[in-house]
Design a protein around this motif. Structure first.
Motif, PDB file in Angstrom:
ATOM      1  N   LEU A  12     -83.440  35.449  38.587  1.00 51.44           N
ATOM      2  CA  LEU A  12     -83.741  35.926  37.228  1.00 51.44           C
ATOM      3  C   LEU A  12     -82.634  36.838  36.724  1.00 51.44           C
ATOM      4  O   LEU A  12     -82.091  37.645  37.486  1.00 51.44           O
ATOM      5  N   PRO A  13     -82.294  36.751  35.433  1.00 49.12           N
ATOM      6  CA  PRO A  13     -81.308  37.694  34.886  1.00 49.12           C
ATOM      7  C   PRO A  13     -81.913  39.093  34.814  1.00 49.12           C
ATOM      8  O   PRO A  13     -83.129  39.249  34.870  1.00 49.12           O
ATOM      9  N   GLU A  14     -81.065  40.081  34.705  1.00 46.08           N
ATOM     10  CA  GLU A  14     -81.536  41.459  34.581  1.00 46.08           C
ATOM     11  C   GLU A  14     -82.339  41.586  33.284  1.00 46.08           C
ATOM     12  O   GLU A  14     -81.884  41.184  32.219  1.00 46.08           O
ATOM     13  N   LEU A  15     -83.505  42.144  33.376  1.00 47.55           N
ATOM     14  CA  LEU A  15     -84.360  42.272  32.197  1.00 47.55           C
ATOM     15  C   LEU A  15     -83.833  43.379  31.276  1.00 47.55           C
ATOM     16  O   LEU A  15     -83.215  44.348  31.746  1.00 47.55           O
ATOM     17  N   PRO A  16     -84.078  43.250  29.952  1.00 47.06           N
ATOM     18  CA  PRO A  16     -83.516  44.212  28.985  1.00 47.06           C
ATOM     19  C   PRO A  16     -83.824  45.677  29.299  1.00 47.06           C
ATOM     20  O   PRO A  16     -82.940  46.522  29.210  1.00 47.06           O
ATOM     21  N   GLU A  17     -85.068  45.975  29.686  1.00 42.99           N
ATOM     22  CA  GLU A  17     -85.419  47.378  29.959  1.00 42.99           C
ATOM     23  C   GLU A  17     -84.647  47.917  31.159  1.00 42.99           C
ATOM     24  O   GLU A  17     -84.156  49.047  31.141  1.00 42.99           O
ATOM     25  N   ALA A  18     -84.501  47.088  32.190  1.00 42.59           N
ATOM     26  CA  ALA A  18     -83.739  47.511  33.371  1.00 42.59           C
ATOM     27  C   ALA A  18     -82.266  47.695  33.014  1.00 42.59           C
ATOM     28  O   ALA A  18     -81.615  48.644  33.454  1.00 42.59           O
ATOM     29  N   ARG A  19     -81.750  46.811  32.191  1.00 42.16           N
ATOM     30  CA  ARG A  19     -80.345  46.904  31.784  1.00 42.16           C
ATOM     31  C   ARG A  19     -80.127  48.145  30.923  1.00 42.16           C
ATOM     32  O   ARG A  19     -79.119  48.835  31.055  1.00 42.16           O
ATOM     33  N   ARG A  20     -81.083  48.426  30.068  1.00 46.12           N
ATOM     34  CA  ARG A  20     -81.013  49.620  29.221  1.00 46.12           C
ATOM     35  C   ARG A  20     -80.923  50.874  30.086  1.00 46.12           C
ATOM     36  O   ARG A  20     -80.071  51.744  29.857  1.00 46.12           O
ATOM     37  N   ARG A  21     -81.809  50.966  31.078  1.00 43.88           N
ATOM     38  CA  ARG A  21     -81.801  52.130  31.983  1.00 43.88           C
ATOM     39  C   ARG A  21     -80.474  52.211  32.742  1.00 43.88           C
ATOM     40  O   ARG A  21     -79.901  53.275  32.910  1.00 43.88           O
ATOM     41  N   ARG A  22     -79.981  51.053  33.182  1.00 41.40           N
ATOM     42  CA  ARG A  22     -78.712  51.039  33.925  1.00 41.40           C
ATOM     43  C   ARG A  22     -77.552  51.498  33.051  1.00 41.40           C
ATOM     44  O   ARG A  22     -76.667  52.229  33.499  1.00 41.40           O
ATOM     45  N   PHE A  23     -77.552  51.083  31.787  1.00 40.36           N
ATOM     46  CA  PHE A  23     -76.477  51.508  30.881  1.00 40.36           C
ATOM     47  C   PHE A  23     -76.468  53.027  30.725  1.00 40.36           C
ATOM     48  O   PHE A  23     -75.410  53.649  30.675  1.00 40.36           O
ATOM     49  N   VAL A  24     -77.640  53.621  30.637  1.00 39.50           N
ATOM     50  CA  VAL A  24     -77.735  55.085  30.519  1.00 39.50           C
ATOM     51  C   VAL A  24     -77.205  55.741  31.785  1.00 39.50           C
ATOM     52  O   VAL A  24     -76.418  56.694  31.726  1.00 39.50           O
ATOM     53  N   GLU A  25     -77.614  55.216  32.936  1.00 38.96           N
ATOM     54  CA  GLU A  25     -77.213  55.822  34.212  1.00 38.96           C
ATOM     55  C   GLU A  25     -75.766  55.509  34.578  1.00 38.96           C
ATOM     56  O   GLU A  25     -74.991  56.407  34.895  1.00 38.96           O
ATOM     57  N   GLN A  26     -75.380  54.242  34.522  1.00 42.30           N
ATOM     58  CA  GLN A  26     -74.051  53.831  34.979  1.00 42.30           C
ATOM     59  C   GLN A  26     -72.939  54.245  34.020  1.00 42.30           C
ATOM     60  O   GLN A  26     -71.868  54.662  34.450  1.00 42.30           O
ATOM     61  N   TYR A  27     -73.194  54.109  32.725  1.00 40.59           N
ATOM     62  CA  TYR A  27     -72.137  54.367  31.739  1.00 40.59           C
ATOM     63  C   TYR A  27     -72.299  55.696  31.006  1.00 40.59           C
ATOM     64  O   TYR A  27     -71.504  56.008  30.126  1.00 40.59           O
ATOM     65  N   ALA A  28     -73.346  56.449  31.327  1.00 36.70           N
ATOM     66  CA  ALA A  28     -73.620  57.745  30.678  1.00 36.70           C
ATOM     67  C   ALA A  28     -73.734  57.606  29.161  1.00 36.70           C
ATOM     68  O   ALA A  28     -73.251  58.446  28.412  1.00 36.70           O
ATOM     69  N   LEU A  29     -74.362  56.519  28.722  1.00 37.51           N
ATOM     70  CA  LEU A  29     -74.561  56.306  27.288  1.00 37.51           C
ATOM     71  C   LEU A  29     -75.854  56.966  26.854  1.00 37.51           C
ATOM     72  O   LEU A  29     -76.815  57.038  27.618  1.00 37.51           O
ATOM     73  N   PRO A  30     -75.916  57.420  25.601  1.00 41.36           N
ATOM     74  CA  PRO A  30     -77.189  57.921  25.083  1.00 41.36           C
ATOM     75  C   PRO A  30     -78.202  56.772  25.052  1.00 41.36           C
ATOM     76  O   PRO A  30     -77.817  55.608  24.876  1.00 41.36           O
ATOM     77  N   PRO A  31     -79.485  57.070  25.200  1.00 39.37           N
ATOM     78  CA  PRO A  31     -80.507  56.015  25.186  1.00 39.37           C
ATOM     79  C   PRO A  31     -80.443  55.132  23.937  1.00 39.37           C
ATOM     80  O   PRO A  31     -80.656  53.919  24.027  1.00 39.37           O
ATOM     81  N   TYR A  32     -80.118  55.723  22.789  1.00 39.07           N
ATOM     82  CA  TYR A  32     -80.039  54.917  21.558  1.00 39.07           C
ATOM     83  C   TYR A  32     -78.946  53.854  21.681  1.00 39.07           C
ATOM     84  O   TYR A  32     -79.160  52.684  21.362  1.00 39.07           O
ATOM     85  N   ASP A  33     -77.757  54.260  22.144  1.00 43.23           N
ATOM     86  CA  ASP A  33     -76.652  53.306  22.308  1.00 43.23           C
ATOM     87  C   ASP A  33     -77.055  52.192  23.280  1.00 43.23           C
ATOM     88  O   ASP A  33     -76.825  51.017  23.021  1.00 43.23           O
ATOM     89  N   ALA A  34     -77.658  52.584  24.394  1.00 44.37           N
ATOM     90  CA  ALA A  34     -78.067  51.599  25.398  1.00 44.37           C
ATOM     91  C   ALA A  34     -79.076  50.621  24.808  1.00 44.37           C
ATOM     92  O   ALA A  34     -79.020  49.418  25.076  1.00 44.37           O
ATOM     93  N   SER A  35     -79.964  51.138  23.975  1.00 47.05           N
ATOM     94  CA  SER A  35     -80.982  50.287  23.345  1.00 47.05           C
ATOM     95  C   SER A  35     -80.344  49.266  22.400  1.00 47.05           C
ATOM     96  O   SER A  35     -80.681  48.082  22.419  1.00 47.05           O
ATOM     97  N   VAL A  36     -79.391  49.715  21.592  1.00 47.59           N
ATOM     98  CA  VAL A  36     -78.709  48.815  20.655  1.00 47.59           C
ATOM     99  C   VAL A  36     -77.905  47.768  21.426  1.00 47.59           C
ATOM    100  O   VAL A  36     -77.952  46.576  21.120  1.00 47.59           O
ATOM    101  N   LEU A  37     -77.174  48.221  22.429  1.00 47.37           N
ATOM    102  CA  LEU A  37     -76.288  47.316  23.169  1.00 47.37           C
ATOM    103  C   LEU A  37     -77.038  46.289  24.017  1.00 47.37           C
ATOM    104  O   LEU A  37     -76.472  45.261  24.367  1.00 47.37           O
ATOM    105  N   THR A  38     -78.290  46.571  24.330  1.00 44.48           N
ATOM    106  CA  THR A  38     -79.078  45.613  25.111  1.00 44.48           C
ATOM    107  C   THR A  38     -80.057  44.839  24.228  1.00 44.48           C
ATOM    108  O   THR A  38     -80.967  44.187  24.742  1.00 44.48           O
ATOM    109  N   SER A  39     -79.851  44.891  22.930  1.00 47.39           N
ATOM    110  CA  SER A  39     -80.747  44.165  22.011  1.00 47.39           C
ATOM    111  C   SER A  39     -80.598  42.651  22.182  1.00 47.39           C
ATOM    112  O   SER A  39     -81.490  41.894  21.821  1.00 47.39           O
ATOM    113  N   SER A  40     -79.473  42.199  22.724  1.00 42.15           N
ATOM    114  CA  SER A  40     -79.322  40.789  23.099  1.00 42.15           C
ATOM    115  C   SER A  40     -78.470  40.727  24.364  1.00 42.15           C
ATOM    116  O   SER A  40     -77.650  41.623  24.612  1.00 42.15           O
ATOM    117  N   ARG A  41     -78.686  39.694  25.144  1.00 40.57           N
ATOM    118  CA  ARG A  41     -77.928  39.553  26.387  1.00 40.57           C
ATOM    119  C   ARG A  41     -76.439  39.399  26.096  1.00 40.57           C
ATOM    120  O   ARG A  41     -75.585  39.959  26.794  1.00 40.57           O
TER     121      ARG A  41
END
Length: 197
Positions: A12-41
């Motif tokens: 299975l591909p990484e699910l959007p919510e998991a990817r969103r959390r990873r973007f915040v943790e791995q890339y130190a992005l604000p939650p809003y940015d992570a949410s926008v960037l994971t709006s599509s695969r």
């Protein structure tokens, strides 16, 4: 069976919510940015490729969410149709981070990259857009601006500090946005105090 379930889960591909959390943790992005960037695969993939190639996740996020998204909206196209590859956008970010280009030149280079397909380095080289760090050239530009704007110069020397920004703007315009802003500020302050004493 558990092995079958685990096998399916692994495909299975990484699910959007998991990817969103990873973007915040791995890339130190604000939650809003992570949410926008994971709006599509596809958008998330584009971001990750740009961040990996540029070495600057926050700048990648800013360019994708700002200038790139604006162009996509303007043209009514999806990220999969964009003519600008993640590697090319990363090249622009690397030039900015290296201090090769700055200020308004960056947006100009982005627009030319988007329409021409050329790399940032090719455009900067071809059009002579590299940042001016030559102190003599900046001193000459500052002297020209001071000579052409005696009233704001007098106002600054009389204590009206906000005219400094106006004079910086004039120098940047004189150098077509290519002058090193920090150097412009230093030279301008020095010449204003020397010539005013």
């Amino acid at each position: 069976e558990r092995a079958w379930i685990d096998g399916i889960r692994a495909t299975l591909p990484e699910l959007p919510e998991a990817r969103r959390r990873r973007f915040v943790e791995q890339y130190a992005l604000p939650p809003y940015d992570a949410s926008v960037l994971t709006s599509s695969r596809e958008l998330a993939d584009y971001f990750e490729a740009t961040a990996a190639a540029s070495g600057n996740a926050k700048a990648s996020s800013n360019w994708i969410m700002g200038a790139l998204s604006a162009r996509l909206n303007e043209l009514g196209i999806a990220i999969t149709e964009v003519p600008l590859t993640p590697g090319r956008l990363a090249g622009l970010i690397r030039l900015i981070d290296a201090g090769t280009i700055s200020g308004p030149v960056t947006r100009d280079v982005f627009e030319k990259m988007f329409t021409s397909g050329s790399s940032a380095a090719e455009i900067v080289e071809r059009e002579g857009l590299a940042r001016i760090d030559d102190q003599d050239a900046i001193v000459a530009a500052v002297r020209d601006v001071l000579a052409a704007n005696p009233q704001p110069v007098a106002q600054y020397r009389a204590g009206k500090q906000q005219t400094f920004g106006f004079l910086v703007g004039k120098v940047m315009k004189e150098t077509k946005g290519k002058a090193n802003p920090a150097l412009v500020n230093d030279v301008l302050r020095r010449l204003l105090s020397e010539d005013g004493s």
